[in-house]
Design a protein around this motif. Structure first.
Motif, PDB file in Angstrom:
ATOM      1  N   ARG A  74      -0.686 -14.327  -6.269  1.00 39.51           N
ATOM      2  CA  ARG A  74       0.011 -13.547  -5.255  1.00 39.51           C
ATOM      3  C   ARG A  74       0.813 -14.460  -4.334  1.00 39.51           C
ATOM      4  O   ARG A  74       1.936 -14.145  -3.944  1.00 39.51           O
ATOM      5  N   GLU A  78       1.169  -6.778 -12.630  1.00 35.95           N
ATOM      6  CA  GLU A  78       1.798  -6.036 -11.531  1.00 35.95           C
ATOM      7  C   GLU A  78       3.281  -6.385 -11.413  1.00 35.95           C
ATOM      8  O   GLU A  78       4.127  -5.512 -11.181  1.00 35.95           O
ATOM      9  N   VAL A  79       3.594  -7.678 -11.569  1.00 38.15           N
ATOM     10  CA  VAL A  79       4.989  -8.093 -11.474  1.00 38.15           C
ATOM     11  C   VAL A  79       5.783  -7.578 -12.670  1.00 38.15           C
ATOM     12  O   VAL A  79       6.893  -7.042 -12.529  1.00 38.15           O
ATOM     13  N   GLU A 106       1.122  -3.541  -0.281  1.00 41.03           N
ATOM     14  CA  GLU A 106       0.775  -4.088  -1.582  1.00 41.03           C
ATOM     15  C   GLU A 106       1.343  -3.217  -2.705  1.00 41.03           C
ATOM     16  O   GLU A 106       1.881  -2.138  -2.459  1.00 41.03           O
ATOM     17  N   PRO A 107       1.199  -3.605  -3.967  1.00 41.87           N
ATOM     18  CA  PRO A 107       1.860  -2.919  -5.062  1.00 41.87           C
ATOM     19  C   PRO A 107       1.470  -1.454  -5.189  1.00 41.87           C
ATOM     20  O   PRO A 107       0.367  -1.042  -4.848  1.00 41.87           O
ATOM     21  N   ALA A 147       4.514  -4.758  -8.388  1.00 44.48           N
ATOM     22  CA  ALA A 147       4.660  -5.780  -7.347  1.00 44.48           C
ATOM     23  C   ALA A 147       6.039  -6.400  -7.493  1.00 44.48           C
ATOM     24  O   ALA A 147       6.576  -6.494  -8.609  1.00 44.48           O
ATOM     25  N   LEU A 197      -6.685  -1.923  -3.924  1.00 40.09           N
ATOM     26  CA  LEU A 197      -5.997  -1.899  -5.205  1.00 40.09           C
ATOM     27  C   LEU A 197      -6.971  -1.377  -6.240  1.00 40.09           C
ATOM     28  O   LEU A 197      -7.952  -2.049  -6.576  1.00 40.09           O
ATOM     29  N   ARG A 218      -2.136 -10.079 -11.550  1.00 40.84           N
ATOM     30  CA  ARG A 218      -0.939 -10.157 -10.714  1.00 40.84           C
ATOM     31  C   ARG A 218       0.322 -10.204 -11.587  1.00 40.84           C
ATOM     32  O   ARG A 218       1.348  -9.585 -11.251  1.00 40.84           O
TER      33      ARG A 218
END
Length: 848
Positions: free
Chosen positions: A71, A143-144, A24-25, A149, A11, A140
């Motif tokens: 995560r 990312e969401v 993964e994202p 993600a 990442l 994280r």
């Protein structure tokens, strides 16, 4: 054994891309410039679902751990921070509104901010590590939020449909304060003791509710260790009841479930390796997902100070229980009394209150609670509730009526003033960080001495020594014989000596032992000193606490370890694991012989004439006599024994305590009545006959009659094919009923009095329950030994899985091992981790 090739992905945090084929994202969707570690961080996930964080600095290790927890557990973390903030009803609904009221009454958000400020002022380097953990969480979340993600379970459009907000730096401290409150909690016990004193005063005077079932006192320091003077006389004769039992609610629900645990350590002189074992299994509420999350942080390979593996409470940054490269440690709740209640009378305008003869103005605030509509999306509210909170500066907070589990007039004539040592800023996060870094027992004790709230009985070991150590702020309440101690009833507000003006008990009045001559240590939430041995704490050198576990588990641990040591054989890891499986019932060891003695006297004792010729009772007792007294899931005798003891307990306590109080205490703490039943049947206290006026023989045969009738109705006959596992199970409870987090009960053995504990509530109202759910059990079990080079080596099992995502292979993959109490190695050395590697992610660093 076939093994899939580990997946590796990189990442590149805001400055690069992700390798093709990795799940993964997609970094191309990430916003520019999210937080990043200084150097690359490896996140290696093993076959247990545990993330091993390898970093070049302590800060980067915390960053990686924060990212990894988010995560695995982002929605779970959201619920934990909302639980501390008192906003969980906005997502879960009215069923948790009382919890929200409690959280905002205590003001955990403000307390978390105060703790953070103290850490920043006194330990700025450690504060920077916690900031790094928060930054990892927020990566994280970024990312969401960006879509790089997927949304975690609970936040998806098909569920509550919302995006998480970034974590603030104080929120982990607030969660930590909430957890410390749970470990400090004596509110429910104080409330119920007060209710007994007001509703059943004669029972309160006659029943020594503090007396344990067995004299097991594992941690007495010099100057403590027992009763130093005769018990004082009663503090006034019992008067007429001050409260009407008819007003007691039938749906009593504790403010917070009490927690309990086992731990022990065995010195090297008794082991096959010549090095110690340290073992622990913390008992807390079973939740789906579990409130513990396993992680390993390693910066030591690159010159940092961290190489620690174990269990973190979700929403907090350190490993609270586990081992590092030098020591292993576990903990149980200590039950020091660090909370008090006073019955205070505010003025007519509710603007001030009198405390110790001084008038103190109230500081009031309105808290508004929003409650989500059933089954609605986040942000859809069906109700708003406003609760006024009043603080008494320097003395605590007035408990709002909305928070109390029973009507206030049953407890007090005025309002309830509450104080807790946790209202002062403290540094629990720093204490656990320093424990994570400790290189020997001296360093461990120095680290544990930083703890001020959330008193814990630590048992620790390195390759040479074993240790039991406690440190906490416990108010010095003066001469215990001068006035009723605060456990007995809510305190007189006009007594200036009842307030915390003497400081705290000194360190030499804490329980602790190190390398005892017998070569083992243990705790199981029992009175460490023996102050409660006579059921009175007003005749001791000082007051430390009152309500402890009844001694069943501690007695059985001590008995079993003594048997292992006496055998002469050197103890191995398998024996320690077997001890954590132990379901031998000390209560059965006491009661079954008494039942045999009662039946043997049926012909000769006129009081037992009603039971002559009862072949069914003889057959029932014969089954219990032939039983090995182990509460195994695959045996029927445990069901028969549970019925016997609970019908006996109801016969003994329901009338003198009132049906309402019996039901409330049975709901709040089933082990209490079983300990008291033991004490009545063994005439352990002077007034035992008051509670069994016809004698133990009549009581047991009358209970046996009821039990036989119930077994026959439920199963057809006592010879039917039924097992404990058919009617008893562990239930991991979910915040989201009807969701993928819901579980079915899992068949388990054990009971309230066994090492492998499984407390259940036998009655549902006036009748035995259709199914006996255990909702407070061991969240994990761990055995730590030491290799020849002194490195700890652990085996473990834990409930549910390390991920909160129902579609993850590590969501519930540990349930089978947990229910069967089977163990797996906990990987720690790099070679062992890589041998069990399942996947790998590299968080690319943003600088040098």
């Amino acid at each position: 054994m076939l093994r899939l090739a580990p997946r590796t992905c990189v990442l590149a945090l805001g400055i690069g891309s992700i390798l093709a084929g990795c799940t993964e994202p997609d970094a191309t969707k990430a916003p520019a410039g999210p937080p990043a570690p200084l150097a690359d961080v490896e996140l290696v996930v093993d076959e247990l679902g545990i993330t091993h964080v390898y970093a070049r600095s302590d800060a980067d290790a915390f960053f990686g751990a924060g990212y990894a927890m988010a995560r695995d557990r982002l929605f779970h973390m959201e619920l934990m921070r909302r639980r501390a903030a008192g906003t969980r009803a906005e997502l879960v609904g009215v069923k948790v509104l009382d919890d929200d009221v409690m959280a905002r009454t205590m003001n955990f958000t403000k307390l978390g901010e105060a703790d953070e400020a103290r850490v920043r002022a006194e330990r700025p380097e450690e504060a920077a590590l916690f900031d790094a953990w928060t930054a990892g969480v927020n990566l994280r979340i970024e990312e969401v939020r960006s879509g790089a993600a997927p949304r975690p379970f609970g936040m998806r459009e098909s569920e509550l449909d919302f995006l998480p907000e970034p974590w603030a730096s104080h929120e982990a401290f607030a969660v930590g304060k909430l957890l410390s409150f749970g470990m400090s909690n004596s509110l429910d016990r104080d409330i119920l003791a007060t209710a007994v004193a007001r509703m059943a005063p004669e029972t309160a005077e006659r029943l020594p509710v503090l007396m344990p079932a067995f004299d097991v006192f594992p941690g007495a320091p010099a100057g403590a260790g027992g009763n130093a003077a005769p018990a004082p006389g009663p503090f006034g004769p019992p008067g007429p009841p001050k409260a009407d039992a008819a007003a007691f609610p039938r749906d009593y629900e504790p403010i917070m479930r009490e927690t309990a645990s086992n731990n022990w350590a065995l010195a090297g002189k008794h082991t096959e390796s010549g090095r110690p074992y340290v073992c622990g299994d913390p008992h807390q509420s079973l939740t789906s997902p579990s409130r513990f999350w396993a992680v390993h942080m390693n910066s030591a390979e690159a010159g940092g100070t961290l190489d620690v593996v174990g269990f973190s409470f979700v929403g907090t940054p350190t490993v609270q229980l586990g081992h590092n490269a030098h020591i292993g440690w576990t903990a149980t709740t200590n039950f020091a009394d660090v909370m008090d209640l006073w019955d205070v009378a505010p003025d007519a305008a509710y603007e001030s209150v009198s405390v110790g003869g001084e008038t103190v103005p109230l500081v009031k605030r309105d808290e508004v609670f929003r409650v989500i509509a059933p089954g609605a999306k986040a942000g859809t509210f069906v109700d708003e509730v406003t609760v006024e909170i009043a603080e008494v500066p320097g003395y605590g907070v007035i408990l709002p009526d909305e928070m109390l589990p029973i009507p206030r007039p049953l407890l007090a004539d005025g309002r309830l003033l509450f104080n807790w040592t946790g209202f002062a800023p403290s540094m629990e996060a720093v204490a656990y960080l320093e424990i994570d870094r400790a290189k020997d027992i001296d360093a461990f004790e120095e680290a544990a001495s930083i703890l001020e709230v959330g008193a814990a009985n630590f048992v620790a070991a390195d390759a040479k020594e074993i240790d039991m150590f406690v440190h906490a702020r416990v108010p010095d309440r003066g001469d215990p014989s001068a006035r009723p101690m605060p456990w007995r009833s809510i305190t007189d507000p006009e007594d200036p000596a009842s307030y915390w003006t003497r400081g705290d008990l000194p360190a030499d009045r804490m329980p602790k032992r190190r390398d005892p001559p017998e070569g083992f240590l243990f705790t199981a939430n029992t009175d460490p000193f023996g102050f409660t041995q006579d059921g009175v704490v007003e005749n001791d050198p000082y007051y430390y606490g009152a309500f402890y576990a009844n001694g069943f588990r501690g007695y059985r641990i001590e008995q079993a370890i003594e048997e292992l040591v006496a055998s002469g054989a050197k103890v191995d890891r398998a024996a320690m694991e077997e001890l954590q499986r132990d379901v031998r019932s000390p209560l059965a060891d006491t009661i079954v012989p008494l039942l045999e003695e009662a039946l043997a006297n049926v012909e000769a004792d006129p009081a037992l004439a009603a039971y002559k010729g009862r072949a069914d009772l003889v057959a029932y007792a014969a089954k219990l006599s032939a039983w090995d007294r182990e509460m195994r899931a695959d045996r029927g005798e445990p069901v028969m024994f549970n019925a016997l003891v609970w019908f006996a307990a109801r016969r003994v306590f329901e009338k003198p305590m009132t049906s309402a109080l019996f039901g409330a205490i049975h709901e709040a703490s089933p082990p209490f009545f079983l300990g008291m039943l033991h004490n009545v049947l063994t005439n352990r206290f002077a007034d035992a006959s008051y509670f069994a006026p016809d004698g133990a023989r009549v009581l047991l045969l009358a209970a046996l009659d009821e039990a036989s009738a119930w077994i026959t109705t439920r199963f057809g006959s006592i010879d039917a094919d039924f097992e404990l596992g058919d009617v008893q199970g562990a239930l991991f409870q979910s915040d989201l009923p009807g969701s993928a987090w819901d579980t079915e009960p899992m068949a388990v053995g054990g009971a309230s009095d066994t090492i492998n504990v499984a407390p259940t509530r036998f009655f549902d109202g006036n009748e035995p329950a259709a199914y006996f759910e255990s909702t407070e059990m061991s969240l994990y079990r761990m055995v730590v030994g030491f290799a020849a080079d002194g490195t700890p080596e652990a085996t473990v099992n834990f409930g549910r899985g390390n991920s909160a995502e129902p579609d993850s292979p590590h969501y519930d993959d540990q349930d089978a091992a947990w229910t069967s109490v089977t163990y797996a190695p906990l990987p720690f050395r790099r070679a062992d981790v890589e041998a069990r590697e399942e996947s790998r992610v590299i968080l690319a660093g943003g600088g040098k």
